[in-house]
Scaffold this active site. Structure first.
Site, mmCIF file in Angstrom:
data_model
loop_
_atom_site.group_PDB
_atom_site.id
_atom_site.type_symbol
_atom_site.label_atom_id
_atom_site.label_comp_id
_atom_site.label_asym_id
_atom_site.label_seq_id
_atom_site.Cartn_x
_atom_site.Cartn_y
_atom_site.Cartn_z
ATOM 1 N N LYS A 173 0.848 -1.200 0.000
ATOM 2 C CA LYS A 173 0.000 0.000 0.000
ATOM 3 C C LYS A 173 0.883 1.249 0.000
ATOM 4 C CE LYS A 173 -1.593 2.352 3.585
ATOM 5 N NZ LYS A 173 -1.576 3.713 3.038
ATOM 6 N N THR A 226 7.644 7.600 13.136
ATOM 7 C CA THR A 226 7.775 6.828 14.373
ATOM 8 C C THR A 226 6.409 6.654 15.037
ATOM 9 O OG1 THR A 226 10.049 7.530 14.662
ATOM 10 C CG2 THR A 226 8.894 6.822 16.656
ATOM 11 N N GLU A 246 11.129 1.187 9.408
ATOM 12 C CA GLU A 246 12.096 2.242 9.066
ATOM 13 C C GLU A 246 11.404 3.557 9.373
ATOM 14 O OE1 GLU A 246 15.111 1.753 8.389
ATOM 15 O OE2 GLU A 246 15.287 -0.255 7.542
ATOM 16 N N CYS A 280 14.246 11.006 5.324
ATOM 17 C CA CYS A 280 14.433 10.498 6.690
ATOM 18 C C CYS A 280 15.843 10.767 7.175
ATOM 19 C CB CYS A 280 14.115 9.002 6.734
ATOM 20 S SG CYS A 280 14.971 8.034 5.500
ATOM 21 N N GLU A 377 11.623 16.396 14.406
ATOM 22 C CA GLU A 377 11.965 16.133 13.016
ATOM 23 C C GLU A 377 11.085 17.038 12.151
ATOM 24 O OE1 GLU A 377 10.395 12.539 11.144
ATOM 25 O OE2 GLU A 377 12.215 12.352 9.958
HETATM 26 P P1 NAD Z 1 3.227 8.118 7.987
HETATM 27 O O1 NAD Z 1 3.650 7.309 9.160
HETATM 28 O O2 NAD Z 1 2.217 9.181 8.200
HETATM 29 O O3 NAD Z 1 2.619 7.194 6.846
HETATM 30 C C1 NAD Z 1 3.345 6.145 6.252
HETATM 31 C C2 NAD Z 1 2.386 5.095 5.735
HETATM 32 O O4 NAD Z 1 1.676 4.501 6.829
HETATM 33 C C3 NAD Z 1 1.314 5.615 4.782
HETATM 34 O O5 NAD Z 1 1.165 4.673 3.737
HETATM 35 C C4 NAD Z 1 0.072 5.672 5.670
HETATM 36 O O6 NAD Z 1 -1.131 5.579 4.947
HETATM 37 C C5 NAD Z 1 0.276 4.472 6.551
HETATM 38 N N1 NAD Z 1 -0.428 4.507 7.841
HETATM 39 C C6 NAD Z 1 -0.788 5.590 8.563
HETATM 40 N N2 NAD Z 1 -1.373 5.210 9.719
HETATM 41 C C7 NAD Z 1 -1.373 3.867 9.740
HETATM 42 C C8 NAD Z 1 -1.809 2.882 10.680
HETATM 43 N N3 NAD Z 1 -2.356 3.221 11.854
HETATM 44 N N4 NAD Z 1 -1.617 1.578 10.380
HETATM 45 C C9 NAD Z 1 -1.018 1.213 9.221
HETATM 46 N N5 NAD Z 1 -0.598 2.093 8.282
HETATM 47 C C10 NAD Z 1 -0.767 3.404 8.537
HETATM 48 O O7 NAD Z 1 4.574 8.676 7.386
HETATM 49 P P2 NAD Z 1 4.763 9.730 6.200
HETATM 50 O O8 NAD Z 1 4.360 11.078 6.724
HETATM 51 O O9 NAD Z 1 4.147 9.206 4.963
HETATM 52 O O10 NAD Z 1 6.351 9.698 5.980
HETATM 53 C C11 NAD Z 1 7.235 10.554 6.616
HETATM 54 C C12 NAD Z 1 7.967 9.837 7.736
HETATM 55 O O11 NAD Z 1 8.623 8.690 7.220
HETATM 56 C C13 NAD Z 1 9.084 10.669 8.361
HETATM 57 O O12 NAD Z 1 9.039 10.534 9.762
HETATM 58 C C14 NAD Z 1 10.356 10.040 7.806
HETATM 59 O O13 NAD Z 1 11.502 10.237 8.608
HETATM 60 C C15 NAD Z 1 9.954 8.617 7.709
HETATM 61 N N6 NAD Z 1 10.799 7.902 6.741
HETATM 62 C C16 NAD Z 1 11.680 6.977 7.211
HETATM 63 C C17 NAD Z 1 12.518 6.325 6.329
HETATM 64 C C18 NAD Z 1 13.509 5.300 6.822
HETATM 65 O O14 NAD Z 1 14.018 4.558 5.992
HETATM 66 N N7 NAD Z 1 13.792 5.229 8.100
HETATM 67 C C19 NAD Z 1 12.454 6.609 4.971
HETATM 68 C C20 NAD Z 1 11.539 7.563 4.529
HETATM 69 C C21 NAD Z 1 10.707 8.187 5.430
#
Ligand code: NAD
Length: 474
Positions: A173, A226, A246, A280, A377
């Site tokens: 997804k 996180t 991640e 990230c 962040e």
């Molecule tokens: P997010 O956590 O809001 O969403 C990520 C995904 O999770 C989306 O597909 C979303 O629809 C889904 N999601 C949301 N709530 C959920 C739930 N309760 N259960 C299951 N799935 C759910 O993150 P974002 O805003 O899309 O991305 C930005 C974040 O990602 C930043 O904190 C960034 O640092 C992190 N990031 C980490 C890495 C890494 O490799 N460590 C890489 C890229 C981004």
């Protein structure tokens, strides 16, 4: 195969196109225009996708690994063959300019081909005439992949390639903010892979919840914040799903006093602002030795003024918009907080009312360590410069965070820089470079930046169970 990347977005379930009664809108963040309607999967459609993945698993996992590897490498070929369309669509839905889109799309093709060369060895711990003890790796079953909006294609491939090579099937997804490229990726491989091996579903966060609580899903591979990671970890406990998380980061960069200030300023700029800092592993706290603080700050500001922020589809744009309104509002709030607290801006800070989610490159002069721009962040182009004069102190400050994703240390005296790097608690610490990744190098976060590894054989192993076989022939 000829595919129109710019209309008709469907999910891929059991090897076929799946439209949906409900849809949600995808926007171009540079113009705020609606660019497409994406399917909003129903619960029944998720059930169908998981059931298809479950049905496909026995045959897929039984295939010789060489065949699975060849098919994953072919995914890379298909991405490359459609690179131009992918890049244009990626810029349109994510906002990143051409150069960033090239990095992501060609990187995705490389990842497929390189991960396709990996195989986990059987470990023989004892072998005699009468007894053999071996540990081998077996696939898990149906994997759920959940991805964010900053690198939608590459981060999906980081999951798809190892999951499939290891013999699993998948339901993936994308983020509801950036579903389009991933949906087209699904369409592209529909005829390549056996039905059900890779299913792509799109929808909101609730769809993610259905996935993380589904009893036929054996593992969640998640990249995102996180905060969401914590929810996923809890949800995964139902049937003891394996998880790879991640998550976020607040990466420190430590600049020692012996650097070449001008040259390093440019590198530090990109360490912090690449992908409009929606990265990230962006350098999010820049610790600069007091001896060079003023000079480096001046060079950074001078370089930043040469960088063009704008619509990623226009030639000459270096940095695109923020990908979505939610993040845009978050950043505006962070800027307002910085102003309320009297922080000094060396550059930027003012968001205009013009169309598009644009935040200017913003550099803040030595704010207090507990200010929000340092402690949180930002995930956007707001960078605090922080002064230090003693090494132990700066290492303590760098480590004083719940995050531990990555870090960088900059200095001419390599031994001294390395000594600092060794004391940083993070999954990756770069010395005099940054953001270099490889399919063959382990990547993962410490502390609340994540759990588990992506890439390298360690990453491949996360898509397997260890199985020890003890055979007594005496
Ligand atoms: P997010 O956590 O809001 O969403 C990520 C995904 O999770 C989306 O597909 C979303 O629809 C889904 N999601 C949301 N709530 C959920 C739930 N309760 N259960 C299951 N799935 C759910 O993150 P974002 O805003 O899309 O991305 C930005 C974040 O990602 C930043 O904190 C960034 O640092 C992190 N990031 C980490 C890495 C890494 O490799 N460590 C890489 C890229 C981004």
């Amino acid at each position: 195969m000829s595919i129109d990347f710019f209309s008709n977005y469907t999910m891929s379930i059991d090897g076929a196109a799946a439209a949906s009664a409900a849809t949600f809108e995808a926007f171009n963040p540079a113009t705020e225009e609606v660019i497409a309607a994406a399917p909003d999967a129903s619960r029944e459609q998720l059930e169908a996708a998981v059931a298809a993945a479950k049905r496909a698993f026995p045959a897929w996992s039984a295939r010789p690994i060489a065949e699975r590897q060849a098919l994953v490498a072919r995914i890379g070929d298909l991405i490359e063959a459609h690179a131009e369309d992918f890049m244009r669509l990626l810029t349109r839905e994510q906002g990143k300019p051409r150069k960033g889109a090239e990095w992501e799309i060609f990187g995705s093709a490389i990842w497929c081909r390189e991960i396709a060369k990996q195989e986990l060895p059987v470990h023989i711990s004892e072998e005699s005439q009468t007894r053999r003890v071996e540990t081998r790796r077996e696939p898990l079953g149906v994997i759920a992949g959940i991805t964010p909006w900053n690198f939608p294609v590459l981060l999906a491939i980081w999951k798809i390639a190892p999951a499939l090579v290891a013999g699993n099937t998948m339901v993936l997804k994308p983020s509801p903010y950036t579903p389009l490229c991933t949906l087209k990726l699904g369409e592209l491989v529909r005829e390549l892979l056996p039905p059900g091996v890779l299913n792509i579903v799109s929808g909101g966060n609730e769809l993610g919840v259905w996935m993380t609580t589904h009893s036929d899903i054996r593992k969640i591979s998640f990249t995102g914040s996180t905060e969401t990671g914590r929810k996923i970890m809890a949800a995964a406990s139902g049937n003891i799903k394996r998880i790879t998380l991640e998550l976020g980061g607040n990466d420190p960069a430590i600049v020692l006093p012996d650097v070449d200030v001008k040259e390093t300023a440019e590198k530090l700029f990109w360490a912090a602002f690449q992908n409009s800092a929606q990265f990230c592993v962006a350098a999010k706290r820049l610790y600069i030795h007091a001896d060079i603080y003023d000079d480096l700050a001046a060079e950074l500001v001078a370089y930043a003024k040469t960088v063009k922020v704008g619509d990623g589809s226009l030639q000459g744009t270096d940095l695109g918009p923020i990908q979505n309104r939610m993040q845009f509002e978050k950043l505006k709030n962070l800027l307002a907080d910085a102003k309320t607290n009297g922080l000094r801006f060396l550059l930027g800070g003012d968001v205009t009312d013009a169309k598009g989610f644009f935040v200017p490159v913003t550099i803040i002069d030595n704010p207090p360590e507990n200010s929000r721009v340092v402690a949180e962040e930002a995930f956007g182009p707001i960078l605090p410069l922080l002064k230090f004069d003693d090494i132990d102190g700066v290492i303590a400050r760098a480590n004083d965070t719940e995050y531990g994703l990555a870090a960088s240390v900059w200095g001419k005296d390599i031994k001294a820089a390395r000594r600092v790097a060794e004391r940083i608690d993070a999954g990756t610490v770069w010395v005099n470079e940054v953001h270099t990744f490889s399919p063959h190098v382990a990547f993962g976060g410490h502390k609340q930046s994540g759990l588990g590894i992506e890439n390298a054989l360690e990453g491949l192993a996360e898509y397997t169970n260890a199985k020890t076989l003890v055979v007594n022939a005496a």
